[in-house]
Design a protein around this motif. Structure first.
Motif, PDB file in Angstrom:
ATOM      1  N   GLY A 119      59.054   8.970  66.049  1.00 49.30           N
ATOM      2  CA  GLY A 119      58.137   9.892  66.180  1.00 49.30           C
ATOM      3  C   GLY A 119      58.128  10.552  64.676  1.00 49.30           C
ATOM      4  N   GLY A 120      56.616  10.682  64.183  1.00 51.37           N
ATOM      5  CA  GLY A 120      56.391  11.506  63.058  1.00 51.37           C
ATOM      6  C   GLY A 120      56.669  10.436  61.942  1.00 51.37           C
ATOM      7  N   GLU A 121      57.123   9.121  61.911  1.00 48.78           N
ATOM      8  CA  GLU A 121      57.408   8.133  61.105  1.00 48.78           C
ATOM      9  C   GLU A 121      56.765   6.774  61.423  1.00 48.78           C
ATOM     10  OE1 GLU A 121      58.263   6.679  57.826  1.00 48.78           O
ATOM     11  OE2 GLU A 121      59.323   8.469  57.977  1.00 48.78           O
ATOM     12  N   ASN A 122      55.618   6.474  60.962  1.00 41.00           N
ATOM     13  CA  ASN A 122      54.988   5.241  61.417  1.00 41.00           C
ATOM     14  C   ASN A 122      55.277   4.126  61.186  1.00 41.00           C
ATOM     15  OD1 ASN A 122      53.076   7.233  63.170  1.00 41.00           O
ATOM     16  ND2 ASN A 122      51.771   7.311  61.093  1.00 41.00           N
ATOM     17  N   ARG A 123      56.056   4.088  60.132  1.00 38.73           N
ATOM     18  CA  ARG A 123      56.821   2.610  59.901  1.00 38.73           C
ATOM     19  C   ARG A 123      57.630   1.962  60.712  1.00 38.73           C
ATOM     20  NH1 ARG A 123      59.444   3.557  54.386  1.00 38.73           N
ATOM     21  NH2 ARG A 123      60.437   5.215  55.381  1.00 38.73           N
ATOM     22  N   PHE A 124      58.247   2.664  61.602  1.00 38.35           N
ATOM     23  CA  PHE A 124      59.349   2.146  62.633  1.00 38.35           C
ATOM     24  C   PHE A 124      59.007   2.045  63.952  1.00 38.35           C
ATOM     25  CE2 PHE A 124      61.381   4.528  58.846  1.00 38.35           C
ATOM     26  CZ  PHE A 124      62.031   3.381  58.394  1.00 38.35           C
ATOM     27  N   VAL A 125      59.206   0.827  64.510  1.00 40.38           N
ATOM     28  CA  VAL A 125      59.141   0.809  65.989  1.00 40.38           C
ATOM     29  C   VAL A 125      60.643   0.361  66.457  1.00 40.38           C
ATOM     30  CG1 VAL A 125      58.093  -0.439  67.888  1.00 40.38           C
ATOM     31  CG2 VAL A 125      56.737   0.171  65.880  1.00 40.38           C
ATOM     32  N   HIS A 126      60.930   1.043  67.360  1.00 43.19           N
ATOM     33  CA  HIS A 126      62.335   0.479  67.865  1.00 43.19           C
ATOM     34  C   HIS A 126      62.257  -0.299  69.065  1.00 43.19           C
ATOM     35  CE1 HIS A 126      64.515   3.194  64.978  1.00 43.19           C
ATOM     36  NE2 HIS A 126      63.415   4.172  65.338  1.00 43.19           N
ATOM     37  N   LYS A 127      62.986  -1.328  69.345  1.00 35.57           N
ATOM     38  CA  LYS A 127      62.925  -2.098  70.411  1.00 35.57           C
ATOM     39  C   LYS A 127      64.470  -1.850  71.328  1.00 35.57           C
ATOM     40  CE  LYS A 127      60.134  -6.122  69.066  1.00 35.57           C
ATOM     41  NZ  LYS A 127      59.266  -5.985  70.094  1.00 35.57           N
TER      42      LYS A 127
END
Length: 159
Positions: A54-62
Motif C-alpha cells: 500500500g502506497g509503495e508501488n515497488r513491492f509485491v508480496h507473495k
C-alpha cells in the motif's frame, strides 16, 4: 573400489534408482494390481497470492495460500476385467454416480535391491478421475497401455 549398497544411497552418496517401485491400494499389499510401468504426479506446490504494498508501488508480496497437488498418474499394460483396480474404476466411471465413490489410500514405495522401501509416499482418500487407454497403432509392436489418474485429499512422505 567398494560396491555401492543401499546403505550408501541412504548416506547421501548415490541417489536411488527410480525403476524398482511398488504400489499398494488400501490394505491389499500383495495385489496383482501392484505392477505399473510408470508413476508420475508426485507433486506438491504452494499456491500464493500477490498483494501490492500500500502506497509503495515497488513491492509485491507473495503470501502463501495453501498446498495443491497434481493428480497421481499410474501407467501399465491393460489389465483384465477381474482386476480389483479395474473393478473399482468401472464402478466409478460406469456407475453413473448411483453409488458413492469409495476412496482408498494409495501407497507408493521406491525399493532397494532387496525389495525394501527406501522412500515412500501415501495418498489419502484417493479415487480415479481419469481412465485413459493409449492409442492403438498397427505399425508398432507395443503393449496396449492404460493410464489411470487419481485425485486425493493430501499426501505424506513416509521416508
Amino acid at each position: 573400489m567398494p560396491a555401492v549398497s543401499a546403505a550408501s544411497t541412504e548416506g547421501g552418496f548415490y541417489p536411488p534408482s527410480a525403476f524398482y517401485f511398488k504400489v499398494v491400494f488400501g490394505n491389499s499389499a500383495n495385489s496383482p494390481d501392484a505392477s505399473f510401468q510408470d508413476i508420475s504426479g508426485i507433486t506438491s506446490e504452494m499456491t500464493t497470492e500477490d498483494v501490492a504494498e500500500g502506497g509503495e508501488n515497488r513491492f509485491v508480496h507473495k503470501l502463501p495460500r495453501g498446498v495443491k497437488h497434481s493428480n497421481l498418474e499410474l501407467k501399465r499394460g491393460i489389465a483384465p476385467l477381474t482386476s480389483p483396480l479395474v473393478t473399482w474404476c468401472k464402478s466409478v466411471f460406469e456407475g453413473g454416480l448411483a453409488l458413492a465413490i469409495q476412496p482408498k489410500t494409495i501407497r507408493v514405495y521406491l525399493l532397494d535391491e532387496k525389495a525394501q522401501p527406501l522412500r515412500g509416499w501415501v495418498f489419502v482418500n484417493a479415487y480415479p478421475v481419469k481412465w485413459d487407454v493409449e492409442s492403438f497403432n498397427s505399425t508398432k509392436n507395443e503393449v496396449a497401455i492404460e493410464k489411470i489418474a487419481f485425485s486425493y485429499s493430501y499426501s505424506e512422505r513416509l521416508k
